[in-house]
Write a protein that holds these residues in place. Structure first.
Motif, PDB file in Angstrom:
ATOM      1  N   LYS A 100      40.711  32.646  38.832  1.00 57.58           N
ATOM      2  CA  LYS A 100      42.031  32.871  38.242  1.00 57.58           C
ATOM      3  C   LYS A 100      42.408  31.750  37.293  1.00 57.58           C
ATOM      4  CE  LYS A 100      44.150  35.494  42.001  1.00 57.58           C
ATOM      5  NZ  LYS A 100      45.086  35.420  43.123  1.00 57.58           N
ATOM      6  N   GLY A 101      43.183  32.113  36.297  1.00 54.66           N
ATOM      7  CA  GLY A 101      43.618  31.122  35.312  1.00 54.66           C
ATOM      8  C   GLY A 101      43.759  31.805  33.978  1.00 54.66           C
ATOM      9  N   ASP A 102      43.912  31.009  32.937  1.00 52.56           N
ATOM     10  CA  ASP A 102      44.157  31.582  31.612  1.00 52.56           C
ATOM     11  C   ASP A 102      43.035  32.518  31.146  1.00 52.56           C
ATOM     12  OD1 ASP A 102      46.344  30.037  31.836  1.00 52.56           O
ATOM     13  OD2 ASP A 102      45.935  28.754  30.098  1.00 52.56           O
TER      14      ASP A 102
ATOM     15  N   SER B 153      39.440  34.679  42.607  1.00 51.44           N
ATOM     16  CA  SER B 153      40.004  33.596  43.405  1.00 51.44           C
ATOM     17  C   SER B 153      40.592  32.521  42.502  1.00 51.44           C
ATOM     18  CB  SER B 153      38.922  32.976  44.287  1.00 51.44           C
ATOM     19  OG  SER B 153      39.425  31.813  44.902  1.00 51.44           O
ATOM     20  N   GLY B 154      41.613  31.870  43.012  1.00 50.95           N
ATOM     21  CA  GLY B 154      42.208  30.766  42.263  1.00 50.95           C
ATOM     22  C   GLY B 154      41.418  29.498  42.432  1.00 50.95           C
ATOM     23  N   GLN B 155      40.388  29.571  43.259  1.00 53.09           N
ATOM     24  CA  GLN B 155      39.625  28.360  43.559  1.00 53.09           C
ATOM     25  C   GLN B 155      38.270  28.404  42.874  1.00 53.09           C
ATOM     26  OE1 GLN B 155      39.748  27.586  47.756  1.00 53.09           O
ATOM     27  NE2 GLN B 155      38.111  26.116  47.557  1.00 53.09           N
TER      28      GLN B 155
ATOM     29  N   ASP C  21      41.107  39.946  45.667  1.00 58.68           N
ATOM     30  CA  ASP C  21      41.441  38.522  45.752  1.00 58.68           C
ATOM     31  C   ASP C  21      40.790  37.918  46.998  1.00 58.68           C
ATOM     32  OD1 ASP C  21      42.661  36.086  45.184  1.00 58.68           O
ATOM     33  OD2 ASP C  21      44.510  36.594  46.220  1.00 58.68           O
TER      34      ASP C  21
ATOM     35  N   SER D 250      48.963  34.827  51.742  1.00 62.09           N
ATOM     36  CA  SER D 250      50.118  33.990  51.411  1.00 62.09           C
ATOM     37  C   SER D 250      51.435  34.658  51.828  1.00 62.09           C
ATOM     38  CB  SER D 250      50.141  33.643  49.921  1.00 62.09           C
ATOM     39  OG  SER D 250      50.530  34.747  49.157  1.00 62.09           O
TER      40      SER D 250
ATOM     41  N   GLN E 151      41.055  34.371  33.103  1.00 58.86           N
ATOM     42  CA  GLN E 151      40.631  35.344  34.113  1.00 58.86           C
ATOM     43  C   GLN E 151      40.575  36.778  33.593  1.00 58.86           C
ATOM     44  OE1 GLN E 151      44.258  35.015  36.738  1.00 58.86           O
ATOM     45  NE2 GLN E 151      43.604  37.026  37.413  1.00 58.86           N
ATOM     46  N   PHE E 152      41.447  37.111  32.658  1.00 63.18           N
ATOM     47  CA  PHE E 152      41.504  38.504  32.216  1.00 63.18           C
ATOM     48  C   PHE E 152      40.306  38.848  31.330  1.00 63.18           C
ATOM     49  CE2 PHE E 152      45.724  37.000  33.249  1.00 63.18           C
ATOM     50  CZ  PHE E 152      46.041  37.895  34.252  1.00 63.18           C
TER      51      PHE E 152
ATOM     52  N   GLN F  30      50.028  39.185  39.904  1.00 63.07           N
ATOM     53  CA  GLN F  30      48.590  39.293  39.642  1.00 63.07           C
ATOM     54  C   GLN F  30      48.173  40.765  39.587  1.00 63.07           C
ATOM     55  OE1 GLN F  30      46.003  37.286  39.060  1.00 63.07           O
ATOM     56  NE2 GLN F  30      47.145  35.382  39.091  1.00 63.07           N
TER      57      GLN F  30
ATOM     58  N   ASP G 214      47.744  39.604  46.986  1.00 66.32           N
ATOM     59  CA  ASP G 214      49.041  39.469  47.671  1.00 66.32           C
ATOM     60  C   ASP G 214      50.135  38.990  46.718  1.00 66.32           C
ATOM     61  OD1 ASP G 214      47.958  36.989  47.393  1.00 66.32           O
ATOM     62  OD2 ASP G 214      48.233  36.351  49.470  1.00 66.32           O
ATOM     63  N   ASP G 215      49.783  38.727  45.477  1.00 69.20           N
ATOM     64  CA  ASP G 215      50.758  38.317  44.469  1.00 69.20           C
ATOM     65  C   ASP G 215      51.031  39.509  43.539  1.00 69.20           C
ATOM     66  OD1 ASP G 215      52.129  37.321  42.334  1.00 69.20           O
ATOM     67  OD2 ASP G 215      50.670  35.769  41.809  1.00 69.20           O
TER      68      ASP G 215
ATOM     69  N   TYR H 202      41.849  35.092  48.695  1.00 71.68           N
ATOM     70  CA  TYR H 202      42.883  34.710  49.673  1.00 71.68           C
ATOM     71  C   TYR H 202      44.000  35.745  49.654  1.00 71.68           C
ATOM     72  CZ  TYR H 202      40.618  30.163  49.783  1.00 71.68           C
ATOM     73  OH  TYR H 202      39.702  29.156  49.934  1.00 71.68           O
TER      74      TYR H 202
END
Lengths: 120, 184
Positions: free
Chosen positions: B129-131, B107-109, B74, B79, B133-134, B35, B31-32, B76
């Motif tokens: 997710k984060g630095d 996920s960001g979690q 994703d 948002s 993640q890719f 991303q 949903d972002d 979630y």
């Protein structure tokens, strides 16, 4: 150029120094982040903890990519407090900290995007 | 997964050579928009995939008849649209209706509970997710290729052993028949 509130090292590494792509992601962040921060305020006032959690959750990786390290922890705490519905009285202060730091970061990001686009 | 030739990666490195007779179709669902853009750009750059982005699971589900090979989903997804179904529900639907589609959850979690949930529902991998993640997403895709190759090899050796058994049986039958006819 030295920045006070942002660090573009991640973006530079991710794009392998492609200035056009770096500027593109910065512009996307500048478009998404202000409504995201406003949404956190709205959801807090509405006591909609699920949506507050979602808004903080979305913002969390983005501030990481833009290297706005000063508020990473605040965003994490907003998400955590909303998810667990604890220490909610601290959330408005955390949102304002995120807002103020982001406002300063937005200025630097706008400048960075302009510079990168000029060099691309 | 449809036909493609993937060379096995060297474990522990990000070096991966991928050749496809037909471009793999990958859906990125988040949903972002940022991303979606960053993950899509990364997958195109690293693997040359045909990538399509969706902001909700419902949109992606409505396009599953195009048979994507991989869905990057994703966890979630609400948002922007509060009523949007979350990634776990979409994952369950995909694995029920299209079991051959590989799903990588994002996920960001960094939660063990979320990771276990998604793997239980049939996700091939779980990326935080984060630095990093890719790179982790890239490794998850490479792992899918390794599994695909292993699966192809197992099928190849299974076919080979079936052919060998049939050949041995034919030789025995032929020998018995020839012996009965007094030829040998």
């Amino acid at each position: 150029m030295a920045y006070q509130h942002i660090d573009l090292a991640f973006l530079e590494q991710f794009t392998k120094g492609d200035k056009g792509r770096m500027a593109k992601y910065i512009r996307m962040f500048l478009q998404a982040a202000p409504p995201g921060i406003d949404a956190m305020r709205v959801h807090y006032k509405a006591r909609d903890w699920e949506q507050l959690k979602s808004a903080a959750h979305s913002l969390k990786p983005q501030v990481g990519y833009m290297g706005i390290g000063a508020i990473k922890e605040s965003v994490q705490r907003i998400e955590e407090y909303a998810r667990e519905q604890k220490r909610l009285e601290e959330v408005p202060q955390l949102i304002e900290r995120v807002h103020d730091t982001c406002e300063a970061a937005f200025g630097e990001l706008r400048q960075a995007a302009q510079d990168l686009e000029a060099q691309a | 997964m449809p036909s493609g030739i993937a060379k096995a990666p060297i474990f522990g490195t990000t070096t991966f050579t991928y050749m496809a007779q037909q471009k793999k179709l990958v859906y990125v669902v988040d949903d972002d928009p940022m991303q979606v853009q960053m993950m899509s750009d990364h997958l195109i750059e690293k693997f040359g995939f045909d990538v399509r982005g969706f902001s909700t699971g419902e949109e992606a589900v409505n396009n599953l008849t195009n048979h994507p090979d991989i869905v990057v989903l994703d966890y979630y997804l609400n948002s922007v649209k509060a009523e949007a179904r979350n990634g776990a529900e979409i994952l369950r639907f995909i694995k029920k209706e299209f079991p051959n589609i590989q799903v990588i959850m994002v996920s960001g979690q960094d939660s063990m509970e979320v990771a276990v949930d998604t793997m239980t529902y049939g996700a091939a991998d779980y990326v935080v997710k984060g630095d990093n993640q890719f790179v982790r997403l890239q490794h998850a895709v490479e792992k899918l290729f390794v599994n695909e190759r292993l699966h192809e090899r197992v099928n190849y050796y299974r076919s080979l052993s079936t052919i060998s058994i049939v050949a041995v049986v034919l030789i025995i039958v032929l020998t018995v028949v020839l012996a009965a006819m007094g030829v040998i």
